[in-house]
Every structure is written in structure tokens, then in C-alpha cells.
Design an enzyme around this catalytic site. Sequence first.
Site, PDB file in Angstrom:
ATOM      1  N   CYS A   1       0.833  -1.210   0.000  1.00  7.65           N
ATOM      2  CA  CYS A   1       0.000   0.000   0.000  1.00  7.65           C
ATOM      3  C   CYS A   1       0.862   1.253   0.000  1.00  7.65           C
ATOM      4  O   CYS A   1       1.392   1.644   1.046  1.00  7.65           O
ATOM      5  CB  CYS A   1      -0.928  -0.035   1.221  1.00  7.65           C
ATOM      6  SG  CYS A   1      -1.970   1.430   1.351  1.00  7.65           S
TER       7      CYS A   1
ATOM      8  N   CYS B   1      -0.469   4.108   2.138  1.00  5.31           N
ATOM      9  CA  CYS B   1      -0.245   3.906   3.570  1.00  5.31           C
ATOM     10  C   CYS B   1       1.231   4.128   3.930  1.00  5.31           C
ATOM     11  O   CYS B   1       1.535   4.762   4.933  1.00  5.31           O
ATOM     12  CB  CYS B   1      -0.606   2.477   3.985  1.00  5.31           C
ATOM     13  SG  CYS B   1      -2.172   1.903   3.367  1.00  5.31           S
ATOM     14  N   ASP B   2       2.119   3.566   3.143  1.00  5.36           N
ATOM     15  CA  ASP B   2       3.517   3.463   3.577  1.00  5.36           C
ATOM     16  C   ASP B   2       4.502   4.305   2.774  1.00  5.36           C
ATOM     17  O   ASP B   2       5.674   4.397   3.159  1.00  5.36           O
ATOM     18  CB  ASP B   2       3.964   1.990   3.512  1.00  5.36           C
ATOM     19  CG  ASP B   2       3.169   1.122   4.483  1.00  5.36           C
ATOM     20  OD1 ASP B   2       2.693   1.661   5.495  1.00  5.36           O
ATOM     21  OD2 ASP B   2       3.012  -0.079   4.216  1.00  5.36           O
TER      22      ASP B   2
HETATM   23  C1  LIG Z   1       0.067  -3.912   5.329  1.00  6.97           C
HETATM   24  C2  LIG Z   1      -1.060  -2.905   5.330  1.00  6.97           C
HETATM   25  C3  LIG Z   1      -0.827  -1.636   5.815  1.00  6.97           C
HETATM   26  C4  LIG Z   1      -1.859  -0.696   5.815  1.00  6.97           C
HETATM   27  N1  LIG Z   1      -1.605   0.544   6.325  1.00  6.97           N
HETATM   28  C5  LIG Z   1      -2.606   1.458   6.366  1.00  6.97           C
HETATM   29  C6  LIG Z   1      -2.382   2.746   6.913  1.00  6.97           C
HETATM   30  O1  LIG Z   1      -1.274   3.080   7.333  1.00  6.97           O
HETATM   31  N2  LIG Z   1      -3.421   3.613   6.929  1.00  6.97           N
HETATM   32  C7  LIG Z   1      -4.666   3.283   6.441  1.00  6.97           C
HETATM   33  O2  LIG Z   1      -5.574   4.100   6.513  1.00  6.97           O
HETATM   34  N3  LIG Z   1      -4.892   2.075   5.908  1.00  6.97           N
HETATM   35  C8  LIG Z   1      -3.902   1.152   5.851  1.00  6.97           C
HETATM   36  N4  LIG Z   1      -4.111  -0.062   5.297  1.00  6.97           N
HETATM   37  C9  LIG Z   1      -5.438  -0.347   4.714  1.00  6.97           C
HETATM   38  C10 LIG Z   1      -6.443  -0.670   5.820  1.00  6.97           C
HETATM   39  O3  LIG Z   1      -5.896  -1.644   6.664  1.00  6.97           O
HETATM   40  C11 LIG Z   1      -7.749  -1.145   5.201  1.00  6.97           C
HETATM   41  O4  LIG Z   1      -8.240  -0.192   4.302  1.00  6.97           O
HETATM   42  C12 LIG Z   1      -8.792  -1.383   6.294  1.00  6.97           C
HETATM   43  O5  LIG Z   1      -8.313  -2.301   7.255  1.00  6.97           O
HETATM   44  C13 LIG Z   1     -10.100  -1.906   5.711  1.00  6.97           C
HETATM   45  O6  LIG Z   1     -10.961  -2.123   6.770  1.00  6.97           O
HETATM   46  P1  LIG Z   1     -12.191  -3.104   6.681  1.00  6.97           P
HETATM   47  O7  LIG Z   1     -12.836  -3.065   8.021  1.00  6.97           O
HETATM   48  O8  LIG Z   1     -13.000  -2.798   5.497  1.00  6.97           O
HETATM   49  O9  LIG Z   1     -11.600  -4.558   6.405  1.00  6.97           O
HETATM   50  P2  LIG Z   1     -10.427  -5.402   7.043  1.00  6.97           P
HETATM   51  O10 LIG Z   1      -9.495  -4.594   7.854  1.00  6.97           O
HETATM   52  O11 LIG Z   1      -9.892  -6.182   5.891  1.00  6.97           O
HETATM   53  O12 LIG Z   1     -11.204  -6.402   8.035  1.00  6.97           O
HETATM   54  C14 LIG Z   1     -11.996  -7.422   7.546  1.00  6.97           C
HETATM   55  C15 LIG Z   1     -12.563  -8.203   8.712  1.00  6.97           C
HETATM   56  O13 LIG Z   1     -13.511  -9.137   8.224  1.00  6.97           O
HETATM   57  C16 LIG Z   1     -13.331 -10.361   8.909  1.00  6.97           C
HETATM   58  N5  LIG Z   1     -13.910 -11.420   8.101  1.00  6.97           N
HETATM   59  C17 LIG Z   1     -13.638 -11.764   6.812  1.00  6.97           C
HETATM   60  N6  LIG Z   1     -14.387 -12.830   6.444  1.00  6.97           N
HETATM   61  C18 LIG Z   1     -15.143 -13.154   7.524  1.00  6.97           C
HETATM   62  C19 LIG Z   1     -16.109 -14.164   7.785  1.00  6.97           C
HETATM   63  N7  LIG Z   1     -16.433 -15.085   6.867  1.00  6.97           N
HETATM   64  N8  LIG Z   1     -16.690 -14.219   9.006  1.00  6.97           N
HETATM   65  C20 LIG Z   1     -16.387 -13.289   9.951  1.00  6.97           C
HETATM   66  N9  LIG Z   1     -15.475 -12.300   9.754  1.00  6.97           N
HETATM   67  C21 LIG Z   1     -14.859 -12.251   8.559  1.00  6.97           C
HETATM   68  C22 LIG Z   1     -11.821 -10.452   9.123  1.00  6.97           C
HETATM   69  O14 LIG Z   1     -11.509 -11.357  10.167  1.00  6.97           O
HETATM   70  C23 LIG Z   1     -11.528  -8.999   9.503  1.00  6.97           C
HETATM   71  O15 LIG Z   1     -11.753  -8.817  10.875  1.00  6.97           O
HETATM   72  C24 LIG Z   1      -3.127  -1.035   5.296  1.00  6.97           C
HETATM   73  C25 LIG Z   1      -3.350  -2.321   4.797  1.00  6.97           C
HETATM   74  C26 LIG Z   1      -2.336  -3.243   4.818  1.00  6.97           C
HETATM   75  C27 LIG Z   1      -2.588  -4.637   4.293  1.00  6.97           C
END
Ligand SMILES: Cc1cc2nc3c(=O)[nH]c(=O)nc-3n(C[C@H](O)[C@H](O)[C@H](O)COP(=O)(O)OP(=O)(O)OC[C@H]3O[C@@H](n4cnc5c(N)ncnc54)[C@H](O)[C@@H]3O)c2cc1C
Length: 326
Positions: A137, A140-141
Site C-alpha cells: 500500500c 499507507c507506507d
Molecule cells: C500492510 C497494510 C498496511 C496498511 N496501512 C494502512 C495505513 O497506514 N493507513 C490506512 O488508513 N490504511 C492502511 N491499510 C489499509 C487498511 O488496513 C484497510 O483499508 C482497512 O483495514 C479496511 O478495513 P475493513 O474493516 O473494510 O476490512 P479489514 O481490515 O480487511 O477487516 C476485515 C474483517 O472481516 C473479517 N472477516 C472476513 N471474512 C469473515 C467471515 N467469513 N466471518 C467473519 N469475519 C470475517 C476479518 O476477520 C476482519 O476482521 C493497510 C493495509 C495493509 C494490508
Amino acid sequence: MTRHTTRMLIIGSGPAGLSAAIYAARAGMEPIVVQGLQPGGQLTITTDVENYPGFRDVIQGPWLMEQMQAQAEHVGTRMMWDTIVEVDVESGPPFVARGDSGDEYVGDTLVIATGAQAKWLGVPGEEALSGKGVSACATCDGFFYRGKKVAVIGGGNTAVEEALYLTNHSEDVTLIHRREDLRAEKILQDRLFAHPRISVLWNKRVERFLGDPLQGGLTGLQLADTVTGEMSEFGCEGAFVAIGHAPSTELFKGKLEIDANGYIVVAPGTPKTNRPGVFACGDVMDHTYRQAVTAAGTGCMAALDAERFLATLEYVRNEQQAAAAE
Ligand SMILES: Cc1cc2nc3c(=O)[nH]c(=O)nc-3n(C[C@H](O)[C@H](O)[C@H](O)COP(=O)(O)OP(=O)(O)OC[C@H]3O[C@@H](n4cnc5c(N)ncnc54)[C@H](O)[C@@H]3O)c2cc1C
């Protein structure tokens, strides 16, 4: 088998799911969050987070997610250690989901916050050096690599956008692609080729990420030429894997409208799916921004819309009951 009922069932415990939970709990909806295999979501696999509002200093991703969960629980969210393996979105409301544990979750509304996973190359060194020079990302980084030499791996829109974005921080950006042409849109390619600080290495496959995670992190990439097979080394301090994301939507295929890339389709500017009472938020419906703060924002929207949906539903039910009693 235990049956858990709630006015709002939230699948996923990343920033989207937990933000939805905070809003729903404060509205008295006693939400249930089923956490899945990655409690806290994607931010739990990163270290430094510098762009989430409210913190002057760099914070750690896992810590931020612990705080969000603590806040969600404090206002009345029930957190479940389970993973949803089956869900019926067609016959609700109420919507019934089954967990891996065998437990059943029944929600008057359903909020899908299952996120997405960045695709990785799966080559040696990648996992060990993740967060130590290897990232998926740039938004992000990228900031952490200012003034450093960086590589972007991939050939689609995401890779080209990440390379262009990285020129905000780096003087020396190299796009590495395993073919001799890009899949990215023409307009993006034109901007890439015209940029004085971006070069492209064609026909190169990354075989290995080089460096020691405990001593300085990434130092370079081992590359194989996809035409001649010749091996070479490319020195860089940052490498951004930009080969796409996989939204976690397997559970909903054939049940909700999903686009060609696997993302849940929502009505423009809302978290509403094509099923009344079912809402989607965060990375599972957003292939553009993919940030913690945007996930949290759409989580809030999902909770507010779910609350309004339920209020209307309950009003109609009461009216019907009153009419039947007359
Ligand atoms: C390495 C890395 C670094 C990042 N750094 C940043 C940063 O510095 N700043 C920033 O703003 N963003 C950053 N991001 C992006 C950010 O993490 C994501 O945009 C954000 O986490 C998305 O949130 P979300 O809640 O949509 O999904 P996610 O964080 O992907 O969470 C998904 C959730 O769904 C759950 N889930 C999936 N399938 C099921 C199921 N069948 N049953 C129950 N639960 C399920 C998972 O367990 C998880 O808890 C980074 C991403 C990565 C990979």
C-alpha cells in the site's frame, strides 16, 4: 448450537465493522460483531500508521484496532470469536448466518464488513520483510520511504497509480513488470512514461526479496528475466507489491450483486446493497480508497442506514399489527 439474536449483525472486525458497531451500540441496537479469522482486520498486520486522524505521533496498527474494539465493547457491542461460513441474505429480514462453531447468528439487519486482502507474490523474503521494506500500500507506507529508491511490482492500474503516487516521496521509482506491456489504462500509462522520475523494467519476475528483517530490512530484489531466464539483482529500499486485492465476498456470490472484480455493489454514495436490510462497508465494497479512515466512515454510514431501515420496518410492522387487531 447456540442461537444469538441481535438487531444488527456485523460480519468483520476491521475498522469498518467496529465503527459500525460503535454507532449501532450507541443507538441501543446491541450489535453483534463476528470477528473472523483476522480479529481487527488488515491493520493488525502492519506496524506504523501515520494517517489515521487524531494521533500526532506514529501509532501501531494492532494497537489502534485494540482501541477500536475496546471502544465498541465499552458502548455495548457483543464480540464473537467465530467465522461465518454460511449466510442467508435472501429470505430476511431477519438474516441468518451460521458460524464455523456451529452457532447461529440472527440479525434484523446485516452489515457486511469482511474487507479485502492484498494479493502477494508468495516468493521467499516477502513475508519476513513485510513492513520492513515490503508493502502492499503506497498510500499507507509511501511516506516512510521519502528520499529512498523504491520499486513497484505489477502492471495494472493499481501498480501505475502507486508508482505515480510514490513520486511524491521518492526521486527514483522503478516499475517492474513480468510482461512487455502494461494492462493499465492508456491515460495512466501516458502519465507513467512521461514522468521523469519513473523507469520501467520489462519482462522481469521477482524471485526473492533480499535483506535481513532484523538488520536494515529490504536491500533489493532478485529478478529473473522472463524471456532469457537471466538472473539479476535490483537494489532498492522499498518494494510495493501492487498486483491487486481480493475482496472477501465468497459467502455472498450469487446472493448479492457483486462486480467483475468481486466487490459488493452498493447504491452510489451509500452502503446499501441490492437486498433491503443488507449493508456493505469498508474494503469489501471500496476498490478505490481502501484506507482505514474510509472504512471507518462507511462503517458509520452502514450503521446509520441500518438503524433507519429498522425504524421504518418496525413502524410498518406495528401498523400492520394494529390494523390486524382492529
Ligand atoms: C500492510 C497494510 C498496511 C496498511 N496501512 C494502512 C495505513 O497506514 N493507513 C490506512 O488508513 N490504511 C492502511 N491499510 C489499509 C487498511 O488496513 C484497510 O483499508 C482497512 O483495514 C479496511 O478495513 P475493513 O474493516 O473494510 O476490512 P479489514 O481490515 O480487511 O477487516 C476485515 C474483517 O472481516 C473479517 N472477516 C472476513 N471474512 C469473515 C467471515 N467469513 N466471518 C467473519 N469475519 C470475517 C476479518 O476477520 C476482519 O476482521 C493497510 C493495509 C495493509 C494490508
